[in-house]
Write a protein that holds these residues in place. Structure first.
Motif, PDB file in Angstrom:
ATOM      1  N   HIS A  40      -2.557  -9.401 -43.060  1.00 45.93           N
ATOM      2  CA  HIS A  40      -2.252  -8.264 -43.910  1.00 45.93           C
ATOM      3  C   HIS A  40      -0.790  -8.347 -44.347  1.00 45.93           C
ATOM      4  O   HIS A  40       0.037  -8.937 -43.655  1.00 45.93           O
ATOM      5  CB  HIS A  40      -2.472  -6.950 -43.161  1.00 45.93           C
ATOM      6  N   GLU A  46      -7.004 -11.376 -38.479  1.00 49.26           N
ATOM      7  CA  GLU A  46      -6.897 -10.874 -39.850  1.00 49.26           C
ATOM      8  C   GLU A  46      -5.446 -11.006 -40.293  1.00 49.26           C
ATOM      9  O   GLU A  46      -4.531 -10.967 -39.471  1.00 49.26           O
ATOM     10  CB  GLU A  46      -7.292  -9.401 -39.921  1.00 49.26           C
ATOM     11  N   ARG A  78      -6.230  -7.498 -45.827  1.00 49.54           N
ATOM     12  CA  ARG A  78      -7.145  -8.631 -46.016  1.00 49.54           C
ATOM     13  C   ARG A  78      -6.602  -9.740 -46.910  1.00 49.54           C
ATOM     14  O   ARG A  78      -7.194 -10.083 -47.922  1.00 49.54           O
ATOM     15  CB  ARG A  78      -8.495  -8.133 -46.516  1.00 49.54           C
TER      16      ARG A  78
END
Length: 135
Positions: free
Chosen positions: A57, A55, A7
């Motif tokens: 990461h 997302e 995240r």
């Protein structure tokens, strides 16, 4: 040891992530005549599924493994772009097998993973204006 940092902000670059990790590793006690921890690779990855969910990461490789374990234990309360970050040991998943029961494949359908460029879009635009297309 590979470390997964979930995240991240969409504006995070691999350079910023590496700087954060290097700064944290400098706090680690170092015995004389032993190797310093080394960050082997540091990447920001974009995960996009079939439904359009995106997302970001981080994936970092640290040597020796003891330094990676120390980093995970001391990564609490780290912030980047206003977001509180966590870290955990990366677990390699191998696709292909059709496991049944509680160990079945849990990945989202049509998940695509790509490495994000290390420079921000604004810097790339400036480089193009200056005539440095290859930057």
């Amino acid at each position: 040891m590979k470390i997964f940092i979930p995240r991240l902000s969409s504006s995070t670059t691999s350079r910023e992530l590496k700087r954060l990790i290097d700064d944290l590793l400098k706090r680690r006690f170092h015995f004389p005549f032993t190797r310093w921890p080394v960050v082997g690779s540091c990447e920001v990855l974009q995960f996009r599924d079939g439904e359009g969910v995106v997302e970001y990461h981080g994936l970092v490789s640290i040597h020796p493994d003891e330094a990676g374990s120390w980093l995970i234990d001391h990564f609490r309360e780290q912030r980047l772009h206003g977001q509180r970050l966590t870290a955990r040991k990366f677990m390699e998943r191998r696709s292909g097998g059709r496991a049944k029961g509680p160990r079945k494949e849990r990945r989202r359908a049509h998940l695509k993973i790509r490495r994000v460029s290390s420079s921000s879009p604004t810097l790339r635009g400036i480089d193009q204006q200056l005539g440095r297309e290859d930057a």
